[in-house]
Design a protein around this motif. Sequence first.
Motif, short mmCIF file in Angstrom:
data_model
loop_
_atom_site.label_atom_id
_atom_site.label_comp_id
_atom_site.label_asym_id
_atom_site.label_seq_id
_atom_site.Cartn_x
_atom_site.Cartn_y
_atom_site.Cartn_z
N MET A 164 38.90 -6.08 -5.03
CA MET A 164 38.45 -6.75 -6.27
C MET A 164 39.10 -5.90 -7.57
O MET A 164 38.31 -4.96 -7.53
N LEU A 165 39.78 -6.13 -8.36
CA LEU A 165 40.12 -5.80 -9.51
C LEU A 165 39.18 -6.32 -10.79
O LEU A 165 38.61 -5.44 -11.69
N ASN A 166 38.80 -7.32 -10.64
CA ASN A 166 37.69 -8.16 -11.56
C ASN A 166 37.15 -9.44 -10.81
O ASN A 166 37.49 -9.48 -9.49
N ASP A 167 36.77 -10.29 -11.43
CA ASP A 167 35.93 -11.58 -10.56
C ASP A 167 37.10 -12.37 -10.07
O ASP A 167 37.02 -13.17 -9.27
N LYS A 168 38.45 -12.36 -10.83
CA LYS A 168 39.62 -13.25 -10.19
C LYS A 168 40.52 -12.56 -9.48
O LYS A 168 41.04 -12.85 -8.46
N TRP A 169 41.10 -11.28 -9.92
CA TRP A 169 42.29 -10.57 -9.52
C TRP A 169 41.89 -9.69 -8.35
O TRP A 169 41.09 -8.84 -8.67
N PHE A 170 42.92 -9.60 -7.53
CA PHE A 170 42.56 -8.55 -6.35
C PHE A 170 43.85 -8.01 -5.97
O PHE A 170 44.74 -8.87 -5.76
N LEU A 171 43.92 -6.93 -5.04
CA LEU A 171 45.01 -6.57 -4.36
C LEU A 171 44.48 -6.76 -2.83
O LEU A 171 43.44 -6.74 -2.28
N ASN A 172 45.80 -6.85 -2.00
CA ASN A 172 45.57 -7.08 -0.55
C ASN A 172 46.20 -6.24 0.28
O ASN A 172 47.38 -5.97 0.04
N PHE A 173 45.57 -5.88 1.57
CA PHE A 173 46.54 -5.30 2.54
C PHE A 173 46.23 -6.07 3.78
O PHE A 173 44.90 -6.11 4.14
N ASP A 174 46.95 -6.45 4.60
CA ASP A 174 46.81 -7.22 5.65
C ASP A 174 47.78 -6.90 6.79
O ASP A 174 48.76 -6.49 6.73
N VAL A 175 47.23 -6.79 8.10
CA VAL A 175 47.77 -6.78 9.37
C VAL A 175 47.35 -7.81 10.36
O VAL A 175 46.58 -8.05 10.49
N LYS A 176 48.50 -8.39 10.81
CA LYS A 176 48.43 -9.38 12.03
C LYS A 176 49.18 -9.04 13.17
O LYS A 176 50.32 -8.35 13.16
N LYS A 177 48.81 -9.59 14.23
CA LYS A 177 49.45 -9.50 15.74
C LYS A 177 49.78 -10.84 16.09
O LYS A 177 48.56 -11.41 16.39
N PHE A 207 53.01 -6.60 8.82
CA PHE A 207 52.08 -5.64 7.74
C PHE A 207 52.20 -6.28 6.50
O PHE A 207 53.57 -6.58 6.06
N GLY A 208 51.29 -6.58 5.69
CA GLY A 208 51.56 -7.15 4.20
C GLY A 208 50.55 -6.48 3.02
O GLY A 208 49.64 -5.95 3.55
N PHE A 209 51.26 -6.55 1.92
CA PHE A 209 50.64 -5.82 0.88
C PHE A 209 50.87 -6.73 -0.35
O PHE A 209 52.05 -7.09 -0.49
N GLY A 210 49.69 -7.18 -1.23
CA GLY A 210 50.13 -7.96 -2.46
C GLY A 210 48.98 -8.19 -3.24
O GLY A 210 48.18 -7.27 -3.21
N VAL A 211 49.13 -9.09 -3.94
CA VAL A 211 48.37 -9.36 -5.19
C VAL A 211 47.61 -10.83 -5.06
O VAL A 211 48.48 -11.80 -4.30
N GLY A 212 46.49 -11.13 -5.34
CA GLY A 212 45.92 -12.35 -5.24
C GLY A 212 45.01 -12.82 -6.25
O GLY A 212 44.58 -11.93 -7.01
N ILE A 213 44.74 -14.02 -6.33
CA ILE A 213 43.91 -14.69 -7.32
C ILE A 213 42.89 -15.61 -6.68
O ILE A 213 43.03 -16.25 -5.73
N LYS A 214 41.48 -15.61 -7.08
CA LYS A 214 40.45 -16.33 -6.56
C LYS A 214 39.97 -17.33 -7.71
O LYS A 214 39.86 -17.01 -8.79
N LEU A 215 40.15 -18.69 -7.18
CA LEU A 215 39.86 -19.92 -8.40
C LEU A 215 38.61 -20.44 -7.89
O LEU A 215 38.09 -20.49 -6.76
#
Length: 215
Positions: A164-177, A207-215
Amino acid sequence: MRKKILVAVIAVMALTNLAMAQDAPADNGGKWQFRLRGIVVSPDESADIEAIGGDVDISTSIVPEFDITYFFDDNWSMELILGTTKHDVKAVETAVGEIDLGHVWLLPPTLTGQYHFTGGNLVPYVGAGVNLTLFYGVDEGPTVDDIDYDTAVGFALQGGFDYMLNDKWFLNFDVKKLFLNTTATVDATTALGATVGADVDINPWIFGFGVGIKL
């Protein structure tokens, strides 16, 4: 195929019921979360090819991906990922040598139930769910007449974290099989005088890396 679809539906229903059975929503209850990720899709492939033997080689793909998450409470959520990938395909080490099977596009919407470990800016999570993969845009390559891939239903395991960068924005790292299998039917009448079937395990790591927002 019907049995696989039934198992997939039951799994989704069980995950949803488990999430909804938890305590009443807290701060994150009823919240939506959206991510835009860049993903690397790396197949862990193998194949059982009729008549000519050999194996399969499926290329790695790097594409953008969009996902939507709904939180039932602080910990439990459901995530749907949306994206499409293009892969080059070859039959290798066969009795007639290497065969270029062109390329195919995969549309693999995947629904997972997730548990998030809350308590700070770093929010790890684990998940499991189901996948439906559609094959389209098939280019059969220069040496075969036609290729047909069966729609596949599989299962998914997941792990990752949001920072979490702040209350809304965040960075994400994700792995799926993904545990994904399809039957390919290769019409090689011109080259081999036969139609060849293959049972193909794709089983990609994502393998994923990105940015997200929480509403």
